[in-house]
Write a protein that holds these residues in place. Structure first.
Motif, PDB file in Angstrom:
ATOM      1  N   VAL A   1       0.864  -1.184   0.000  1.00  0.00           N
ATOM      2  CA  VAL A   1       0.000   0.000   0.000  1.00  0.00           C
ATOM      3  C   VAL A   1       0.908   1.243   0.000  1.00  0.00           C
ATOM      4  CG1 VAL A   1      -1.796   1.273   1.200  1.00  0.00           C
ATOM      5  CG2 VAL A   1      -1.806  -1.238   1.217  1.00  0.00           C
ATOM      6  N   LEU A   2       0.787   2.064  -1.040  1.00  0.00           N
ATOM      7  CA  LEU A   2       1.541   3.311  -1.151  1.00  0.00           C
ATOM      8  C   LEU A   2       0.568   4.464  -0.976  1.00  0.00           C
ATOM      9  CD1 LEU A   2       3.488   1.264  -2.521  1.00  0.00           C
ATOM     10  CD2 LEU A   2       4.136   3.103  -4.097  1.00  0.00           C
ATOM     11  N   MET A   3       0.790   5.276   0.055  1.00  0.00           N
ATOM     12  CA  MET A   3      -0.001   6.483   0.240  1.00  0.00           C
ATOM     13  C   MET A   3       0.920   7.674  -0.014  1.00  0.00           C
ATOM     14  SD  MET A   3      -2.385   7.724   3.399  1.00  0.00           S
ATOM     15  CE  MET A   3      -3.659   6.570   2.982  1.00  0.00           C
ATOM     16  N   LEU A   4       0.556   8.517  -0.989  1.00  0.00           N
ATOM     17  CA  LEU A   4       1.423   9.621  -1.380  1.00  0.00           C
ATOM     18  C   LEU A   4       0.644  10.926  -1.344  1.00  0.00           C
ATOM     19  CD1 LEU A   4       0.734  10.264  -4.701  1.00  0.00           C
ATOM     20  CD2 LEU A   4       1.705   7.975  -4.820  1.00  0.00           C
ATOM     21  N   ASP A   5       1.372  11.990  -1.171  1.00  0.00           N
ATOM     22  CA  ASP A   5       0.771  13.314  -1.013  1.00  0.00           C
ATOM     23  C   ASP A   5       1.648  14.332  -1.744  1.00  0.00           C
ATOM     24  OD1 ASP A   5      -1.235  14.986   0.899  1.00  0.00           O
ATOM     25  OD2 ASP A   5       0.685  16.032   0.707  1.00  0.00           O
ATOM     26  N   ALA A   6       1.007  15.264  -2.456  1.00  0.00           N
ATOM     27  CA  ALA A   6       1.747  16.342  -3.132  1.00  0.00           C
ATOM     28  C   ALA A   6       2.213  17.364  -2.086  1.00  0.00           C
ATOM     29  CB  ALA A   6       0.875  17.002  -4.192  1.00  0.00           C
ATOM     30  N   ASP A   7       3.508  17.590  -2.043  1.00  0.00           N
ATOM     31  CA  ASP A   7       4.062  18.489  -1.022  1.00  0.00           C
ATOM     32  C   ASP A   7       3.665  19.938  -1.313  1.00  0.00           C
ATOM     33  OD1 ASP A   7       5.289  16.334   0.197  1.00  0.00           O
ATOM     34  OD2 ASP A   7       7.104  16.510  -1.035  1.00  0.00           O
ATOM     35  N   HIS A   8       3.334  20.653  -0.228  1.00  0.00           N
ATOM     36  CA  HIS A   8       3.004  22.094  -0.280  1.00  0.00           C
ATOM     37  C   HIS A   8       1.917  22.378  -1.301  1.00  0.00           C
ATOM     38  CE1 HIS A   8       6.476  22.719   2.267  1.00  0.00           C
ATOM     39  NE2 HIS A   8       7.282  22.167   1.357  1.00  0.00           N
ATOM     40  N   PHE A   9       0.914  21.505  -1.363  1.00  0.00           N
ATOM     41  CA  PHE A   9      -0.155  21.707  -2.339  1.00  0.00           C
ATOM     42  C   PHE A   9      -1.005  22.918  -1.984  1.00  0.00           C
ATOM     43  CE2 PHE A   9      -4.390  20.858  -4.069  1.00  0.00           C
ATOM     44  CZ  PHE A   9      -4.070  20.670  -5.405  1.00  0.00           C
ATOM     45  N   LYS A  10      -1.174  23.204  -0.691  1.00  0.00           N
ATOM     46  CA  LYS A  10      -1.957  24.374  -0.283  1.00  0.00           C
ATOM     47  C   LYS A  10      -1.307  25.658  -0.781  1.00  0.00           C
ATOM     48  CE  LYS A  10      -4.095  26.479   3.796  1.00  0.00           C
ATOM     49  NZ  LYS A  10      -3.642  27.838   3.472  1.00  0.00           N
TER      50      LYS A  10
END
Length: 636
Positions: free
Chosen positions: A501-510
């Motif tokens: 399971v890979l959970m990824l997030d775009a950095d500094h998206f806000k």
């Protein structure tokens, strides 16, 4: 206390039945021990009648009668045979365990209360009741016997088995026949009472002579008793099996009585040898009677079935002949006043009869001065030839669709049925006609409506498929949504040995949304979704988990492989330019990796472990991959 689901009268009936079985078992044991014991050895009765009582009772009423058999057996072994209590209990348990086991096995074979009418059930009865059950009883007898020579112990074992087997063969069939009525389908051709009585009396007289008077130390007459199988088989064929078994028991008792008195054809050197010979006669006689009786019963059942089938066939033939006679009468009436168009013609095609409805349908009347032919009313001559060939080949045509026309030239669809009728002078064809033009028009309309309906259904199914796809897809990225993830992850974990399971997030998206606007943020998410969809295998599941978070399932992937793919994905995204209105952006990813079952054993724990690893990647500076901690490390 009584069980609440058993009525009081039924409870007393069961207890009374158990008591009666115990009483009969004890009486037969006393008879076997006192009247049929050679040389004073009470443990080696040549015919142990209680074995037949026990097996008959357990077959007829089930294994619930075992307490009465056990109590009667203990009393018999201790009080009548003089055995110590422990020996009496062991002997009684062996004598009861065999019939209980045999009855249970016979019940599982679905042989019913009378397992003597089918050969397969007879073989099961011989195997379970005559071989296995006496074997257990003989084993218990051998265990309580005094230690001695091996030969003596083997002799006691064989004699014990033989006495129980003979008792079972002689008494069990008789008791079961007495307790259960004979099925009607197995009844034989009954002999006259005088004839049957004469055969039984002569057989018993001859059995008495052979068993008591024909004594020869040289064994000259040892084979004569086996000839009594012939009248036994005759009785089995001409009367009921119960009478044949009763006559067999009488013959064996006469032979046994003579052997006990050192008389008869079986006595040669000693009484035990004579008793053993009588036991062998009982085995051969009873087994032959059982097998031949089963074969006769199956034959009688087959004969009855064939006789009934023949009777049913004769009834059907008589009914068919009656229907044919009625049909001829109806045909005569229909020729004069038929409710539908009907014509008659010779084989050459010339019409000789047409009822009023046929004249109305074809708008023409028969006139001797201007004969009409069948061919004149067919639109297609080839179709007329086909009908003629069918008539010559089969003699009739049923419900044949064809195009006809009337005298004015109007063409219409008709359903015709033709039959060839033979007379003394010639052959004729009777034809019934039904105008189905309206039905054809309705069928055409129905086909068009069905085609339109199928097209409409296909369009609806396409729309439904699109709606189902939209319900499971994220409208912005085109990836699967969280609802699809919730439905897919649990069964995937149940089927696969390893799932990453890979959970990824775009950095500094806000910061992107605040600086460049939400449309630019949507461009970034769409670009990431397209890259993830192209980057992974078709067997992998890529979902938009929420906001700027994505979740990827890698079936069959280990922790090392998943970690390497995550690092490679970070490098690819870091170098990937994303075009937005008036600018080009570069984003980085933080990824958390968890592997089933290393980091969790269900969907919730796996997502939690991957999310915790993602949080750790962000905490350590973003743009990196972190693997989830083991469960014990997380608790620490």
């Amino acid at each position: 206390m009584l069980k609440p689901d058993i009525p009081l009268d039924r409870w007393w009936q069961q207890r009374l039945r158990i008591a009666m079985v115990a009483l009969v078992y004890g009486l037969c044991g006393v008879l076997a021990a006192r009247g049929l014991v050679p040389g004073g050895d009470s443990l080696l009765a040549p015919v142990w009648l209680p074995a037949g009582v026990a097996l008959a009772a357990t077959i007829r009423w089930g294994t619930r009668v075992w307490p009465g058999l056990l109590l009667a057996g203990v009393w018999l072994a201790h009080g009548e045979l003089g055995l110590p209590w422990w020996s009496a209990l062991l002997l009684a348990a062996g004598n009861v365990a065999g019939p209980v086991l045999a009855a249970s096995l016979l019940r599982r074979r679905q042989c019913g209360y009378l397992p003597f009418y089918r050969l397969s059930c007879v073989l099961y009865f011989l195997g379970y009741g005559v071989y296995l059950s006496p074997l257990l009883a003989a084993l218990s007898h051998a265990l309580i016997s005094q230690p001695g020579a091996v030969f003596q112990l083997g002799r006691q074992f064989v004699f014990g088995w033989l006495s129980h087997a003979v008792g079972t063969l002689l008494l069990t069939p008789l008791l079961l026949f007495a307790l259960t009525p004979e099925p009607t389908r197995y009844r034989r051709v009954a002999a006259a009472p005088m004839e049957l009585g004469t055969v039984a009396l002569v057989t018993l007289v001859l059995a008495g002579l052979v068993s008591w008077l024909l004594t020869s130390p040289a064994g000259l007459y040892a084979g004569l008793p086996y000839l009594f199988i012939i009248p036994l088989l005759w009785v089995a064929f001409r009367a009921r099996l119960a009478l044949a078994h009763a006559l067999s028991l009488a013959i064996i008792l006469l032979a046994l009585g003579g052997a006990m008195q050192a008389r008869g054809a079986f006595y040669i050197d000693s009484i035990p040898q004579a008793v053993l010979a009588v036991g062998m006669l009982a085995l051969v006689q009873s087994i032959t009677l059982l097998i031949v009786g089963a074969l006769l019963s199956e034959r009688r059942h087959t004969e009855n079935w064939l006789r009934q089938a023949n009777q049913r066939l004769e009834n059907k033939m008589a009914e068919r002949n009656r229907q044919l006679a009625e049909s001829e009468a109806r045909l005569q009436l229909m020729a004069d006043a038929s409710p539908f168009p009907m014509v008659m013609n010779v084989l050459s095609g010339e019409l000789i009869y047409a009822n009023a409805r046929a004249e109305q349908l074809f708008k023409s009347r028969l006139d001797a001065r201007q004969p009409l032919r069948v061919q004149d009313f067919y639109v297609d001559s080839v179709a007329r030839s086909q009908v003629s060939q069918l008539l010559r080949r089969h003699g009739s045509v049923r419900d044949h669709e064809i195009m006809l026309r009337d005298a004015s030239g109007r063409e219409f669809w008709a359903l015709v049925s033709c039959s060839v009728i033979k007379s003394a002078m010639s052959r004729y064809v009777i034809t019934g006609i039904n105008d189905i033009s309206e039905r054809k028009r309705l069928e055409k309309n129905l086909r068009n409506a069905n085609q339109a309906l199928r097209q409409h259904v296909s369009e609806i199914e396409t729309l439904q498929q699109g709606l189902r796809e939209q319900a499971l897809r994220d409208p912005l990225t085109g990836l699967f949504n969280r609802r699809y993830l919730d439905d897919t992850l649990p069964p995937l974990l149940a089927k696969q040995r390893e799932v990453a399971v890979l959970m990824l997030d775009a950095d500094h998206f806000k910061r992107i949304n605040d600086t460049h606007g939400h449309k630019s943020g949507d461009r970034v998410l769409s670009a990431l979704g397209a890259h993830l969809s192209d980057r992974f295998r078709s067997s992998d599941v890529v979902c938009r988990y929420g906001g700027e978070e994505f979740l990827i399932l890698l079936p069959g992937s280990s922790l090392e492989s998943a970690y390497a793919k995550a690092e490679e994905l970070c490098r690819e995204v870091r170098q990937m330019p994303i075009a937005i209105p008036g600018n080009t952006l570069h984003v980085t990813l933080s990824i958390g990796v968890a592997v089933y079952p290393l980091h969790g054993n269900d969907a919730e724990s796996m997502i939690y472990a991957a999310d915790a690893a993602l949080y750790q990647a962000k905490h350590q500076g973003r743009d990196r991959v972190c693997a989830a901690r083991l469960p014990q490390q997380q608790s620490v």
